[in-house]
Design a protein around this motif. Structure first.
Motif, mmCIF file in Angstrom:
data_model
loop_
_atom_site.group_PDB
_atom_site.id
_atom_site.type_symbol
_atom_site.label_atom_id
_atom_site.label_comp_id
_atom_site.label_asym_id
_atom_site.label_seq_id
_atom_site.Cartn_x
_atom_site.Cartn_y
_atom_site.Cartn_z
ATOM 1 N N ALA A 1 45.575 46.118 31.929
ATOM 2 C CA ALA A 1 46.449 46.694 30.952
ATOM 3 C C ALA A 1 48.214 46.197 31.422
ATOM 4 N N GLU A 2 48.287 45.545 32.485
ATOM 5 C CA GLU A 2 49.504 45.220 32.789
ATOM 6 C C GLU A 2 49.934 43.668 32.665
ATOM 7 N N ARG A 3 48.644 43.065 32.473
ATOM 8 C CA ARG A 3 48.915 41.579 32.199
ATOM 9 C C ARG A 3 49.279 41.146 30.551
ATOM 10 N N GLU A 4 49.979 39.948 30.405
ATOM 11 C CA GLU A 4 50.507 39.597 29.212
ATOM 12 C C GLU A 4 48.970 38.662 28.755
ATOM 13 N N PRO A 5 48.864 38.641 27.360
ATOM 14 C CA PRO A 5 47.821 37.537 26.888
ATOM 15 C C PRO A 5 48.200 36.351 27.027
ATOM 16 N N ALA A 6 47.026 35.609 27.321
ATOM 17 C CA ALA A 6 47.304 34.131 27.825
ATOM 18 C C ALA A 6 48.127 33.398 26.567
ATOM 19 N N GLU A 7 47.832 33.826 25.443
ATOM 20 C CA GLU A 7 48.321 33.150 24.335
ATOM 21 C C GLU A 7 49.980 33.256 24.411
ATOM 22 N N GLN A 8 50.390 34.568 24.696
ATOM 23 C CA GLN A 8 51.864 34.802 25.075
ATOM 24 C C GLN A 8 52.257 34.079 26.257
ATOM 25 N N ILE A 9 51.828 33.677 27.363
ATOM 26 C CA ILE A 9 52.146 32.938 28.544
ATOM 27 C C ILE A 9 52.309 31.480 27.766
ATOM 28 N N LEU A 10 51.218 31.042 27.086
ATOM 29 C CA LEU A 10 51.014 29.652 26.567
ATOM 30 C C LEU A 10 52.243 29.323 25.617
ATOM 31 N N VAL B 1 45.891 35.658 35.425
ATOM 32 C CA VAL B 1 45.254 36.103 36.937
ATOM 33 C C VAL B 1 45.270 35.147 37.600
ATOM 34 N N ALA B 2 44.809 33.968 37.464
ATOM 35 C CA ALA B 2 44.747 32.778 38.416
ATOM 36 C C ALA B 2 44.673 31.622 37.644
ATOM 37 N N PRO B 3 45.869 31.053 37.098
ATOM 38 C CA PRO B 3 47.145 31.207 37.660
ATOM 39 C C PRO B 3 48.037 32.329 37.353
ATOM 40 N N ASP B 4 48.910 32.933 38.084
ATOM 41 C CA ASP B 4 49.700 33.756 37.691
ATOM 42 C C ASP B 4 50.616 33.215 36.546
ATOM 43 N N PRO B 5 51.407 34.096 35.876
ATOM 44 C CA PRO B 5 52.249 33.555 34.772
ATOM 45 C C PRO B 5 53.373 32.759 35.289
ATOM 46 N N ARG B 6 53.769 32.690 36.306
ATOM 47 C CA ARG B 6 54.770 31.452 36.801
ATOM 48 C C ARG B 6 54.072 30.206 36.962
ATOM 49 N N GLU B 7 52.942 30.165 37.658
ATOM 50 C CA GLU B 7 52.360 29.005 37.713
ATOM 51 C C GLU B 7 51.511 28.289 36.659
ATOM 52 N N ALA B 8 51.221 29.409 35.870
ATOM 53 C CA ALA B 8 50.642 28.819 34.527
ATOM 54 C C ALA B 8 51.512 28.347 33.547
ATOM 55 N N GLU B 9 52.849 28.436 33.635
ATOM 56 C CA GLU B 9 54.050 27.598 33.085
ATOM 57 C C GLU B 9 54.026 26.294 33.846
ATOM 58 N N ASN C 1 44.083 39.007 29.462
ATOM 59 C CA ASN C 1 44.300 40.280 29.620
ATOM 60 C C ASN C 1 43.140 41.380 29.404
ATOM 61 N N MET C 2 42.089 40.740 29.597
ATOM 62 C CA MET C 2 40.826 41.540 29.272
ATOM 63 C C MET C 2 40.358 42.005 30.709
ATOM 64 N N PRO C 3 39.806 43.257 30.989
ATOM 65 C CA PRO C 3 39.172 43.712 32.220
ATOM 66 C C PRO C 3 38.349 42.867 32.764
ATOM 67 N N VAL C 4 37.348 41.834 31.862
ATOM 68 C CA VAL C 4 36.471 41.049 32.452
ATOM 69 C C VAL C 4 37.038 40.107 33.304
ATOM 70 N N PHE C 5 38.274 39.813 33.408
ATOM 71 C CA PHE C 5 38.994 38.816 34.135
ATOM 72 C C PHE C 5 39.475 39.504 35.307
ATOM 73 N N ASP C 6 39.643 40.788 35.518
ATOM 74 C CA ASP C 6 39.940 41.255 36.528
ATOM 75 C C ASP C 6 39.455 40.874 38.134
ATOM 76 N N ARG C 7 40.382 40.628 39.007
ATOM 77 C CA ARG C 7 40.015 40.327 40.457
ATOM 78 C C ARG C 7 41.060 40.935 41.316
ATOM 79 N N ALA C 8 40.547 40.914 42.731
ATOM 80 C CA ALA C 8 41.426 41.428 43.482
ATOM 81 C C ALA C 8 42.816 40.580 43.577
ATOM 82 N N GLY C 9 43.886 41.128 43.878
ATOM 83 C CA GLY C 9 44.993 40.482 44.196
ATOM 84 C C GLY C 9 45.926 40.048 42.578
ATOM 85 N N ALA C 10 45.291 40.557 41.660
ATOM 86 C CA ALA C 10 45.964 40.318 40.201
ATOM 87 C C ALA C 10 46.307 41.728 39.529
#
Length: 343
Positions: free
Chosen positions: A68-77, A25-33, A55-64
């Motif tokens: 349902a379209e986000r990867e789990p944080a564990e996967q990015i990590l 979300v913030a950071p996006d996947p590329r910045e997270a890496e 990738n939980m709805p509670v983390f939704d925010r404008a611009g992200a």
């Protein structure tokens, strides 16, 4: 970077821990890496995640993208740590709601075993260094959960156990159960919200952790950014608004202004002061920060090198004092639990 031993695990962890709750979300996947790479280069060897982060709805925010379209944080990590897994101590958790089924949650043997396998797959690793029970589960006896963790420890899938958002009596109970049953799953860490503004930990948990050799690992150490930079007040999404909760009340903003004033007087940044104070508290091993950029990470990591004087620590401590859970006649009057700083 400074390091401390995590409870009685023998594992040495950086005093600053990289949090991943909003990865994707913030950071996006590329910045997270990029943040993960920068963290390792700065000596941060402790990373905190969970099976429900990112990738939980509670983390939704404008611009992200929507959940349902986000990867789990564990996967990015896991992707970010390819080739560097041995450099880090990974902490993850289970108990969050991971699906629509009635058993897709909790700390039962069924759910924990399933979530360990899911986490191992997403993290692209064979073991988890620190596995937390993420909030208490009133439907599952603690004895059952600890027995599952003990089995997973003996299988080599987890190295150590922690409790997240558990009160002092539950932490103490878990230690008693592990000792009585000679389990290898005695908790070594307690993850809980703790910062200059929110000091409820000091009522009971801090004393219990210090007494029994359990490390406290605070999350939200900068109180949603309020103790890092007052410019956070101008953001569209700040503090617990990132998780669908309200913004900052006036008393908290007043306290932050005083921290800002003291920091300027001492020639330090706010986040350095707030984190250095927290890292000086009894039983605190490492503070989990949630940077949204590499620059924020570097600013947070610099706090590990800051050592405040006794006078400076006292000046911060009196800004907001959490009253003890038990008050004795000879202790004098209780201190106020909210900020007593003029705006």
């Amino acid at each position: 970077m400074e390091y401390s031993v995590l409870g009685r695990s023998g594992m040495r962890v950086s005093r600053i821990c990289l949090g991943t709750a909003t990865f994707g979300v913030a950071p996006d996947p590329r910045e997270a890496e990029r943040i993960v790479d920068a963290a390792l280069d700065l000596g941060v060897n402790f990373v905190d995640t969970a099976d429900v982060y990112g990738n939980m709805p509670v983390f939704d925010r404008a611009g992200a993208p929507p959940a349902a379209e986000r990867e789990p944080a564990e996967q990015i990590l896991g992707r970010a740590l390819r080739g560097r897994r041995d450099e880090v101590v990974i902490a993850t958790k289970s108990n969050g709601i991971t699906g629509l089924g009635v058993n897709d949650r909790g700390l039962s043997r069924r759910h924990v075993i399933r979530q360990v396998e899911e986490s191992l797959r997403r993290l692209e690793t064979d073991w988890i260094d620190l596995y937390y029970a993420h909030d208490p589960d009133p439907d599952t006896p603690l004895e059952e959960t600890l027995a599952v963790y003990d089995d997973l420890n003996r299988q080599g899938k987890i190295r150590a156990v922690g409790l997240s958002n558990h009160p002092a009596w539950r932490v103490t109970h878990a230690l008693w159960v592990a000792d009585e049953r000679r389990l290898a799953s005695a908790p070594v860490a307690a993850e809980v919200k703790y910062n200059l503004v929110d000091r409820a930990v000091e009522r009971e948990l801090a004393a219990a952790a210090e007494q029994f050799g359990v490390s406290i690992v605070p999350y939200a150490p900068l109180h949603g950014g309020l103790l890092a930079d007052l410019a956070v007040l101008d953001r569209e999404t700040s503090g617990d608004q990132r998780f669908g909760a309200p913004g900052f009340p006036p008393a908290e903003i007043a306290l932050a202004h005083e921290v800002d004033r003291l920091s300027r007087e001492w020639g330090l940044e706010m986040q350095q002061v707030a984190l250095a104070w927290l890292l000086s508290r009894p039983a605190v091993a490492s503070a989990i920060v949630g940077p949204e950029s590499v620059d924020e990470l570097r600013a947070d990591a610099s706090a590990a090198e800051v050592e405040l004087s006794a006078e400076q620590l006292d000046a911060l401590t009196v800004l907001a004092v959490e009253p003890p859970a038990f008050h004795h006649a000879g202790d004098g009057p209780r201190q106020p639990s909210s900020a007593s700083v003029d705006a």
